[in-house]
Design a protein around this motif. Structure first.
Motif, short mmCIF file in Angstrom:
data_model
loop_
_atom_site.label_atom_id
_atom_site.label_comp_id
_atom_site.label_asym_id
_atom_site.label_seq_id
_atom_site.Cartn_x
_atom_site.Cartn_y
_atom_site.Cartn_z
N LYS A 1 0.73 -0.99 0.02
CA LYS A 1 -0.17 -0.01 -0.28
C LYS A 1 0.78 1.32 0.04
CE LYS A 1 -4.69 -2.39 2.10
NZ LYS A 1 -5.05 -2.39 0.62
N VAL B 1 -8.21 6.73 9.47
CA VAL B 1 -7.75 5.33 8.44
C VAL B 1 -6.31 4.27 8.83
CG1 VAL B 1 -7.95 3.78 6.46
CG2 VAL B 1 -9.75 5.74 6.73
N LYS C 1 -4.00 1.52 7.66
CA LYS C 1 -3.15 0.38 7.04
C LYS C 1 -2.10 -0.18 6.91
CE LYS C 1 -6.68 2.50 3.18
NZ LYS C 1 -6.80 2.45 1.66
N VAL D 1 -6.64 -3.44 7.53
CA VAL D 1 -7.12 -1.78 7.78
C VAL D 1 -8.13 -1.65 8.09
CG1 VAL D 1 -9.14 -0.02 5.87
CG2 VAL D 1 -7.61 -1.62 4.54
N ILE E 1 -10.66 1.03 10.34
CA ILE E 1 -11.69 2.49 10.19
C ILE E 1 -11.15 3.32 11.69
CG2 ILE E 1 -13.16 4.34 9.66
CD1 ILE E 1 -13.33 1.83 7.08
N GLU F 1 -3.96 7.43 6.83
CA GLU F 1 -4.84 7.97 6.09
C GLU F 1 -6.42 8.67 5.97
OE1 GLU F 1 -5.39 5.83 1.94
OE2 GLU F 1 -6.77 5.55 3.37
N GLU F 2 -6.81 10.00 6.33
CA GLU F 2 -7.85 10.45 6.54
C GLU F 2 -9.98 9.56 5.62
OE1 GLU F 2 -8.98 14.21 3.78
OE2 GLU F 2 -8.16 13.07 1.83
N PHE F 3 -9.95 9.51 6.38
CA PHE F 3 -12.04 8.93 6.16
C PHE F 3 -11.45 9.51 4.73
CE2 PHE F 3 -15.54 8.32 6.83
CZ PHE F 3 -16.15 6.43 6.49
N LEU F 4 -12.88 8.91 3.73
CA LEU F 4 -13.50 9.53 2.93
C LEU F 4 -15.08 9.09 3.07
CD1 LEU F 4 -10.95 8.20 0.15
CD2 LEU F 4 -11.25 10.83 0.75
N GLU G 1 -18.88 3.51 -2.82
CA GLU G 1 -17.66 2.67 -3.35
C GLU G 1 -18.36 1.98 -4.33
OE1 GLU G 1 -16.17 0.45 0.52
OE2 GLU G 1 -14.73 0.57 -1.51
N LYS H 1 -18.98 -5.47 1.31
CA LYS H 1 -18.04 -6.42 2.00
C LYS H 1 -18.84 -6.46 3.23
CE LYS H 1 -13.52 -4.99 0.26
NZ LYS H 1 -13.67 -3.43 -0.99
N MET I 1 -13.59 5.77 -4.77
CA MET I 1 -15.03 5.96 -3.11
C MET I 1 -15.39 7.66 -4.20
SD MET I 1 -16.50 5.85 -0.33
CE MET I 1 -15.38 5.29 1.33
N LEU J 1 -9.35 4.78 -3.29
CA LEU J 1 -8.89 4.21 -2.29
C LEU J 1 -8.25 3.06 -2.55
CD1 LEU J 1 -12.31 2.84 -1.07
CD2 LEU J 1 -11.27 4.80 0.05
N GLU J 2 -8.06 2.34 -2.54
CA GLU J 2 -6.38 1.55 -3.32
C GLU J 2 -6.88 0.51 -5.13
OE1 GLU J 2 -6.88 -2.49 -1.37
OE2 GLU J 2 -9.33 -2.52 -1.82
P1 AMP Z 1 -8.87 -1.28 1.47
O1 AMP Z 1 -7.98 -2.12 1.77
O2 AMP Z 1 -7.68 0.40 0.80
O3 AMP Z 1 -9.48 -1.29 -0.39
O4 AMP Z 1 -10.08 -1.04 2.54
C1 AMP Z 1 -10.92 -1.72 2.78
C2 AMP Z 1 -12.17 -1.07 3.20
O5 AMP Z 1 -11.58 -0.39 3.87
C3 AMP Z 1 -12.63 -0.69 1.37
O6 AMP Z 1 -13.16 -1.06 0.70
C4 AMP Z 1 -13.36 0.75 2.13
O7 AMP Z 1 -14.63 0.40 2.37
C5 AMP Z 1 -12.74 1.71 3.60
N1 AMP Z 1 -11.64 2.25 3.32
C6 AMP Z 1 -10.39 1.75 2.95
N2 AMP Z 1 -9.70 2.74 3.05
C7 AMP Z 1 -10.96 3.87 2.95
C8 AMP Z 1 -10.54 5.24 3.22
N3 AMP Z 1 -9.24 6.40 3.37
N4 AMP Z 1 -12.14 6.13 3.43
C9 AMP Z 1 -13.11 5.43 3.87
N5 AMP Z 1 -13.03 3.91 3.61
C10 AMP Z 1 -12.22 3.26 3.31
#
Ligand code: AMP
Ligand code: GLY
Length: 422
Positions: A101, A139, A141, A151, A153, A183-186, A190, A212, A271, A280-281
């Motif tokens: 990441k 957040v 990670k 991850v 939250i 990181e900041e929460f968005l 999704e 999810k 997002m 997000l990723e």
């Molecule tokens: P990721 O493995 O990075 O996709 O994270 C798993 C899940 O966490 C994502 O599908 C989102 O639902 C949530 N998530 C990850 N990063 C954020 C973020 N910066 N803000 C809000 N939700 C997040």
């Protein structure tokens, strides 16, 4: 063609199922496959990638498709290419977009691709100081692969600091957490957007939505994904265009500059915040369960799409998508996602209703076969997939099929596609 598919889930089953329905006939092999993929082809069990490449040469495999991230991050594509084989997937270097990441976030930053503000660090004090400047939720990670669990939250600064400290100390995710992203929460909704890439060219598939959490209304712990649907009405041409211009093109250009041109499936976790797509990723393979609806929605033969992707010919392909919707409902075992479950026999009723018969199918995942009987072996067991000219119709059919499939402890979400039907 002789086609080898790596992986054992519903994703790999759905790729195989789509290929087996093509007009042209192909021979399918799965490594290792599951208890149902051997109805589509032959399961083989050769875990060492060098041995598998030798086997593929001896058996004249024309195309290898890699489903899951682990073999990609381990470099299976490089080994196959060194052996002169045609393989669809990213190199080990390009797979770092999912494998790390920190790498992914740094690529996003370097090439000005919209993403949540972040720091990456290996230092506890630095993490805590950054958290002090933020407002919750925050957040945190883990850098490496954690099977979707890395991850956190956090709902308070204290919780975020604790998560950061635990990751950095190696207590929560071992080596995968010794480097972290804060990181900041968005706040938004999704989307899963998939670009099929050949290093130069790309084709975008219809946007999908995953679900999810284990429980209805997005409650309870995270899972690998409990259901998906596509195309989602939550995306419009403006969002597609922004994703292409601001995300896909600079990423492909950037990865070329990095000396790691991206070939394979670029899975863009988006997002949408106030109409703007924020990344997000990245993952470097199809989403599971998203794949299970996208494969059957393709009118273009799946084998041709992946073959052209693997041989830099996507510019010569006019991709065609069926004009309908797909909804996939995951049936999981009793103890998913907390633990394993006792094997349970799967019974599928004889389906007499023509409407269901003609507009649904099952994609098998966590199943084994004994004496020609299928058993649920835990985790996500299978997906009931429905199609129709509206999301509602597709969803009703998928759930009608769910009612015809039985095994002890079966567990489903009852609200797949709710965001589209609100
Ligand atoms: P990721 O493995 O990075 O996709 O994270 C798993 C899940 O966490 C994502 O599908 C989102 O639902 C949530 N998530 C990850 N990063 C954020 C973020 N910066 N803000 C809000 N939700 C997040
Ligand atoms: N469905 C999300 C994933 O495959 O990571």
């Amino acid at each position: 063609m002789n086609i080898l598919i790596l992986g054992s889930g519903g994703r790999e089953y759905s790729i195989g199922l789509a290929i087996s329905k093509e007009t042209e006939e192909h021979n399918l092999y799965f490594m290792p496959g599951n208890g149902a993929t051997d109805n589509l082809g032959t399961n083989i069990n050769i875990k060492d990638y060098n041995e598998l490449a030798s086997w593929s040469k001896e058996n004249r495999i024309d195309l290898t498709i890699v489903g899951p991230e682990a073999p990609l991050v381990d470099g299976v594509v490089d080994i196959f290419k060194e052996n002169g084989l045609t393989v669809f997937g990213p190199s080990k270097a390009a797979a770092q977009l999912e494998g790390s990441k920190v790498y992914m976030k740094n690529i996003l930053k370097k090439y000005n691709i919209p993403t949540a503000a972040f720091i990456e660090t290996t230092n506890e004090k630095e993490a805590h100081d950054f958290i002090d400047t933020m407002t919750a939720p925050i957040v945190v990670k883990a850098d490496g692969l954690c099977g979707g669990k890395g991850v956190i939250i956090a709902q308070s600064k204290e919780e975020a600091k604790e998560a950061a400290s635990d990751m950095l100390a190696g207590t929560s995710f071992g080596d995968a957490g010794t480097s972290i992203v804060v990181e900041e929460f968005l706040d938004g909704y999704e989307l899963s957007i998939f670009a099929i890439c050949d290093g130069e060219n790309y084709k975008v598939l219809p946007a999908a939505q995953d679900h999810k959490r284990i429980g209805d209304g997005d409650t309870g712990p995270n899972t690998g994904g409990m259901g998906a649907y596509a195309p989602t009405p939550l995306v419009n041409d403006d969002i597609y265009k922004k994703v292409e211009e601001r995300v896909i093109k600079p990423t492909l250009e950037g990865m070329k500059q990095e000396g790691a041109p991206f070939e394979g499936v670029l899975f863009i976790g988006v997002m949408v915040v106030n109409g703007e797509p924020i990344i997000l990723e990245y993952n470097v393979r199809f989403g599971d369960p998203e794949c299970e609806i996208l494969m059957p929605l393709l009118e273009t033969p799946v084998s041709e799409l992946f073959y052209k992707g693997a041989t830099k010919q996507l510019d010569k392909l006019d991709i065609k998508i069926k004009d309908e919707f797909g909804v996939a409902v995951v049936m999981a075992s009793a103890n998913y996602p907390y633990g394993s479950s006792e094997p349970a026999e799967i019974i599928v009723d004889d389906i007499v209703d023509e409407d269901i018969l003609n507009n649904t199918h099952i994609s098998y995942a966590g199943v084994s076969k004994e004496d020609d009987k299928l058993f649920a072996t835990g985790g996500r067991v299978l997906l009931c997939v429905g199609f129709g000219d509206s999301i509602k119709k597709a969803r009703d059919r998928a759930y009608a099929l769910c009612g015809q499939v039985h095994f002890a402890g079966k567990k489903i979400r009852t609200d797949i596609a709710y965001q589209a039907l609100k």
